[in-house]
Design an enzyme around this catalytic site. Sequence first.
Site, PDB file in Angstrom:
ATOM      1  N   LYS A  56      36.468  36.983  26.259  1.00  0.00           N
ATOM      2  CA  LYS A  56      35.376  36.936  27.254  1.00  0.00           C
ATOM      3  C   LYS A  56      34.169  37.721  26.759  1.00  0.00           C
ATOM      4  O   LYS A  56      33.029  37.282  26.884  1.00  0.00           O
ATOM      5  CB  LYS A  56      35.854  37.489  28.605  1.00  0.00           C
ATOM      6  CG  LYS A  56      36.833  36.592  29.322  1.00  0.00           C
ATOM      7  CD  LYS A  56      36.143  35.359  29.890  1.00  0.00           C
ATOM      8  CE  LYS A  56      37.107  34.286  30.294  1.00  0.00           C
ATOM      9  NZ  LYS A  56      36.513  33.009  30.629  1.00  0.00           N
ATOM     10  N   SER A 104      34.231  38.019  33.234  1.00  0.00           N
ATOM     11  CA  SER A 104      35.219  38.798  33.982  1.00  0.00           C
ATOM     12  C   SER A 104      34.839  40.268  33.958  1.00  0.00           C
ATOM     13  O   SER A 104      34.244  40.754  32.986  1.00  0.00           O
ATOM     14  CB  SER A 104      36.578  38.613  33.307  1.00  0.00           C
ATOM     15  OG  SER A 104      37.476  39.595  33.731  1.00  0.00           O
ATOM     16  N   TYR A 112      42.618  38.170  25.556  1.00  0.00           N
ATOM     17  CA  TYR A 112      41.908  37.442  26.619  1.00  0.00           C
ATOM     18  C   TYR A 112      40.575  38.127  26.919  1.00  0.00           C
ATOM     19  O   TYR A 112      39.513  37.498  26.915  1.00  0.00           O
ATOM     20  CB  TYR A 112      42.755  37.374  27.905  1.00  0.00           C
ATOM     21  CG  TYR A 112      41.930  36.964  29.106  1.00  0.00           C
ATOM     22  CD1 TYR A 112      41.494  35.650  29.254  1.00  0.00           C
ATOM     23  CD2 TYR A 112      41.543  37.901  30.073  1.00  0.00           C
ATOM     24  CE1 TYR A 112      40.699  35.276  30.331  1.00  0.00           C
ATOM     25  CE2 TYR A 112      40.758  37.534  31.143  1.00  0.00           C
ATOM     26  CZ  TYR A 112      40.338  36.222  31.276  1.00  0.00           C
ATOM     27  OH  TYR A 112      39.541  35.855  32.336  1.00  0.00           O
TER      28      TYR A 112
HETATM   29  P1  NAD Z   1      42.594  27.979  35.895  1.00  0.00           P
HETATM   30  O1  NAD Z   1      43.576  28.068  34.783  1.00  0.00           O
HETATM   31  O2  NAD Z   1      43.081  27.592  37.224  1.00  0.00           O
HETATM   32  O3  NAD Z   1      41.390  26.994  35.487  1.00  0.00           O
HETATM   33  C1  NAD Z   1      40.994  26.800  34.153  1.00  0.00           C
HETATM   34  C2  NAD Z   1      40.967  25.293  33.918  1.00  0.00           C
HETATM   35  O4  NAD Z   1      40.536  25.031  32.581  1.00  0.00           O
HETATM   36  C3  NAD Z   1      42.339  24.641  34.088  1.00  0.00           C
HETATM   37  O5  NAD Z   1      42.219  23.529  34.945  1.00  0.00           O
HETATM   38  C4  NAD Z   1      42.730  24.209  32.672  1.00  0.00           C
HETATM   39  O6  NAD Z   1      43.513  23.037  32.674  1.00  0.00           O
HETATM   40  C5  NAD Z   1      41.363  24.014  32.039  1.00  0.00           C
HETATM   41  N1  NAD Z   1      41.316  24.202  30.581  1.00  0.00           N
HETATM   42  C6  NAD Z   1      41.839  25.220  29.854  1.00  0.00           C
HETATM   43  N2  NAD Z   1      41.536  25.056  28.552  1.00  0.00           N
HETATM   44  C7  NAD Z   1      40.799  23.926  28.470  1.00  0.00           C
HETATM   45  C8  NAD Z   1      40.195  23.224  27.397  1.00  0.00           C
HETATM   46  N3  NAD Z   1      40.294  23.659  26.129  1.00  0.00           N
HETATM   47  N4  NAD Z   1      39.514  22.077  27.650  1.00  0.00           N
HETATM   48  C9  NAD Z   1      39.423  21.601  28.920  1.00  0.00           C
HETATM   49  N5  NAD Z   1      39.976  22.221  29.979  1.00  0.00           N
HETATM   50  C10 NAD Z   1      40.659  23.365  29.749  1.00  0.00           C
HETATM   51  O7  NAD Z   1      41.840  29.393  35.947  1.00  0.00           O
HETATM   52  P2  NAD Z   1      40.797  29.950  37.019  1.00  0.00           P
HETATM   53  O8  NAD Z   1      41.426  31.115  37.695  1.00  0.00           O
HETATM   54  O9  NAD Z   1      40.236  28.854  37.834  1.00  0.00           O
HETATM   55  O10 NAD Z   1      39.709  30.544  36.027  1.00  0.00           O
HETATM   56  C11 NAD Z   1      38.519  29.832  35.696  1.00  0.00           C
HETATM   57  C12 NAD Z   1      37.712  30.658  34.721  1.00  0.00           C
HETATM   58  O11 NAD Z   1      37.402  31.915  35.317  1.00  0.00           O
HETATM   59  C13 NAD Z   1      38.451  30.967  33.415  1.00  0.00           C
HETATM   60  O12 NAD Z   1      37.504  30.901  32.359  1.00  0.00           O
HETATM   61  C14 NAD Z   1      38.921  32.388  33.618  1.00  0.00           C
HETATM   62  O13 NAD Z   1      39.075  33.078  32.401  1.00  0.00           O
HETATM   63  C15 NAD Z   1      37.792  32.971  34.450  1.00  0.00           C
HETATM   64  N6  NAD Z   1      38.208  34.138  35.258  1.00  0.00           N
HETATM   65  C16 NAD Z   1      39.269  34.014  36.110  1.00  0.00           C
HETATM   66  C17 NAD Z   1      39.687  35.132  36.839  1.00  0.00           C
HETATM   67  C18 NAD Z   1      40.880  35.034  37.764  1.00  0.00           C
HETATM   68  O14 NAD Z   1      41.426  36.086  38.121  1.00  0.00           O
HETATM   69  N7  NAD Z   1      41.292  33.850  38.195  1.00  0.00           N
HETATM   70  C19 NAD Z   1      39.016  36.367  36.705  1.00  0.00           C
HETATM   71  C20 NAD Z   1      37.928  36.446  35.829  1.00  0.00           C
HETATM   72  C21 NAD Z   1      37.522  35.301  35.109  1.00  0.00           C
HETATM   73  N1  UFG Z   2      50.033  44.376  40.525  1.00  0.00           N
HETATM   74  C1  UFG Z   2      51.282  44.799  40.928  1.00  0.00           C
HETATM   75  N2  UFG Z   2      52.326  43.925  40.820  1.00  0.00           N
HETATM   76  C2  UFG Z   2      52.177  42.658  40.349  1.00  0.00           C
HETATM   77  C3  UFG Z   2      50.887  42.225  39.942  1.00  0.00           C
HETATM   78  C4  UFG Z   2      49.847  43.118  40.041  1.00  0.00           C
HETATM   79  O1  UFG Z   2      51.455  45.949  41.353  1.00  0.00           O
HETATM   80  O2  UFG Z   2      53.181  41.909  40.260  1.00  0.00           O
HETATM   81  C5  UFG Z   2      48.889  45.297  40.674  1.00  0.00           C
HETATM   82  C6  UFG Z   2      48.210  45.630  39.349  1.00  0.00           C
HETATM   83  O3  UFG Z   2      48.835  46.731  38.732  1.00  0.00           O
HETATM   84  C7  UFG Z   2      46.784  45.913  39.809  1.00  0.00           C
HETATM   85  C8  UFG Z   2      46.596  44.965  41.002  1.00  0.00           C
HETATM   86  O4  UFG Z   2      47.906  44.643  41.446  1.00  0.00           O
HETATM   87  O5  UFG Z   2      46.677  47.232  40.282  1.00  0.00           O
HETATM   88  C9  UFG Z   2      45.861  43.667  40.640  1.00  0.00           C
HETATM   89  O6  UFG Z   2      46.521  43.072  39.539  1.00  0.00           O
HETATM   90  P1  UFG Z   2      46.198  41.553  39.078  1.00  0.00           P
HETATM   91  O7  UFG Z   2      47.121  41.225  37.965  1.00  0.00           O
HETATM   92  O8  UFG Z   2      46.194  40.649  40.263  1.00  0.00           O
HETATM   93  O9  UFG Z   2      44.688  41.643  38.574  1.00  0.00           O
HETATM   94  P2  UFG Z   2      44.043  42.558  37.443  1.00  0.00           P
HETATM   95  O10 UFG Z   2      42.992  43.389  38.099  1.00  0.00           O
HETATM   96  O11 UFG Z   2      45.046  43.245  36.622  1.00  0.00           O
HETATM   97  O12 UFG Z   2      43.407  41.438  36.496  1.00  0.00           O
HETATM   98  C10 UFG Z   2      42.382  40.566  36.974  1.00  0.00           C
HETATM   99  C11 UFG Z   2      42.438  39.213  36.243  1.00  0.00           C
HETATM  100  C12 UFG Z   2      42.122  39.411  34.785  1.00  0.00           C
HETATM  101  C13 UFG Z   2      40.813  40.144  34.634  1.00  0.00           C
HETATM  102  C14 UFG Z   2      40.881  41.458  35.385  1.00  0.00           C
HETATM  103  C15 UFG Z   2      39.591  42.231  35.291  1.00  0.00           C
HETATM  104  O13 UFG Z   2      43.748  38.667  36.339  1.00  0.00           O
HETATM  105  O14 UFG Z   2      41.961  38.122  34.209  1.00  0.00           O
HETATM  106  O15 UFG Z   2      41.153  41.191  36.759  1.00  0.00           O
HETATM  107  O16 UFG Z   2      38.684  41.824  36.227  1.00  0.00           O
HETATM  108  F1  UFG Z   2      40.602  40.384  33.313  1.00  0.00           F
END
Ligand code: NAD
Ligand code: UFG
Length: 340
Positions: free
Chosen positions: A155, A126, A151
């Site tokens: 990472k 991330s 979190y």
């Molecule tokens: P998500 O929660 O939709 O998907 C994660 C999946 O992993 C889920 O299906 C959950 O059931 C499964 N899971 C969790 N713990 C587990 C375990 N111990 N064993 C087996 N399965 C398990 O999340 P996502 O948005 O698809 O994110 C996927 C990956 O990308 C995550 O590692 C997350 O940290 C990373 N990531 C997501 C974002 C974002 O904004 N969505 C940003 C940066 C990184």
């Molecule tokens: N925001 C609002 N209102 C809300 C939610 C978000 O104003 O209800 C704003 C936040 O302040 C930010 C922007 O919208 O300015 C995006 O916020 P998100 O929560 O959608 O995303 P973030 O950038 O805070 O976080 C995301 C992922 C994290 C990751 C991070 C860094 O959710 O897992 O990007 O890449 F760590």
Amino acid sequence: MNDKILVTGGSGYIGSHTTLALLQAGYDVVVLDNLSNSSAESLERLECICGIMPEFVKGDVRDRDLLDKIFTDHNIRAVLHFAGLKAVGESTQQPLDYYSNNVLGTVTLCQAMANANVLNLVFSSSATVYGDTTQMPLREDIPTSTPTNPYGRSKLMVEEILQDLAKSDPRWSIALLRYFNPVGAHQSGLIGEDPNGPPNNLLPYISQVAIGQLKQLSVFGSDYPTQDGTGVRDYIHVQDLAEGHLSALKAISLKPGINIWNLGTGIGYSVLEMIRAFELASGRTISYCVVDRRAGDIAECWASASKAENDLGWTAKRGLTEMVSDAWRWQEKNPNGYRR
Ligand code: NAD
Ligand code: UFG
């Protein structure tokens, strides 16, 4: 036996879109997911889209016996590792769950991979590992800095563990993919993001206000040093992100060691720009009010996308209109997510 790709967390938001891209590109896929934050319905929807269901194993990535069995039963060539917990706020309340699922989960997976001699791994990292630097755009060679929540720290810990692993044995090929802000859904409207409870992230929150499930969006701060005072982020369409994984998978098979790539567009949009774009795409008014800044938020964050372009030949192709239109189509067709 054909070569297969193991996708951990493959029924989740990004994992399901990437599994679809793999199936459509002709890969055989085994999904391992404990369904702690997803529904197996997402995998059934994949069959509706592409006519193929991936093999599904319900289980935990920390279960070493199960992993050994998967590697024995299937000819796995590489692992895409999405499984983990991802809610920043929750991680401050339940840090041990985050270190267990994210850090212990990855260590257990790598031990099983080493045992099975499967040494190609793509990890979901991330942009949070860049911390609160103000040097934009964020390039992969900027030093990481310790994130402010468990979190984010999980990472960064995994990135460092995987770097140590690659140094210890040059046969490993590992991609650390630093995602920016994944949004949108597959254009069919059949798979998308299905948060448990009120969403933490901006786009799903806006979508649920638009559909009438939530009353009003709180905009976290309008006094940031940005074009309109609201936070700026690099939103990337989840299908572009999925395609980035396929490019990374191909690249690491030719390039052992550690490879770090940002997956972002290189363009930042503010919260108010996201609201306006969503209103245009959906024809709905998004009610919002400005409240205080959210603790831990940075003012702005966007990627340098050039390393991925140079090394992988991959760039994000879908723009803001497509991101918000696809997010809205998914929300409108599935007001309750996968819960019919
Ligand atoms: P998500 O929660 O939709 O998907 C994660 C999946 O992993 C889920 O299906 C959950 O059931 C499964 N899971 C969790 N713990 C587990 C375990 N111990 N064993 C087996 N399965 C398990 O999340 P996502 O948005 O698809 O994110 C996927 C990956 O990308 C995550 O590692 C997350 O940290 C990373 N990531 C997501 C974002 C974002 O904004 N969505 C940003 C940066 C990184
Ligand atoms: N925001 C609002 N209102 C809300 C939610 C978000 O104003 O209800 C704003 C936040 O302040 C930010 C922007 O919208 O300015 C995006 O916020 P998100 O929560 O959608 O995303 P973030 O950038 O805070 O976080 C995301 C992922 C994290 C990751 C991070 C860094 O959710 O897992 O990007 O890449 F760590």
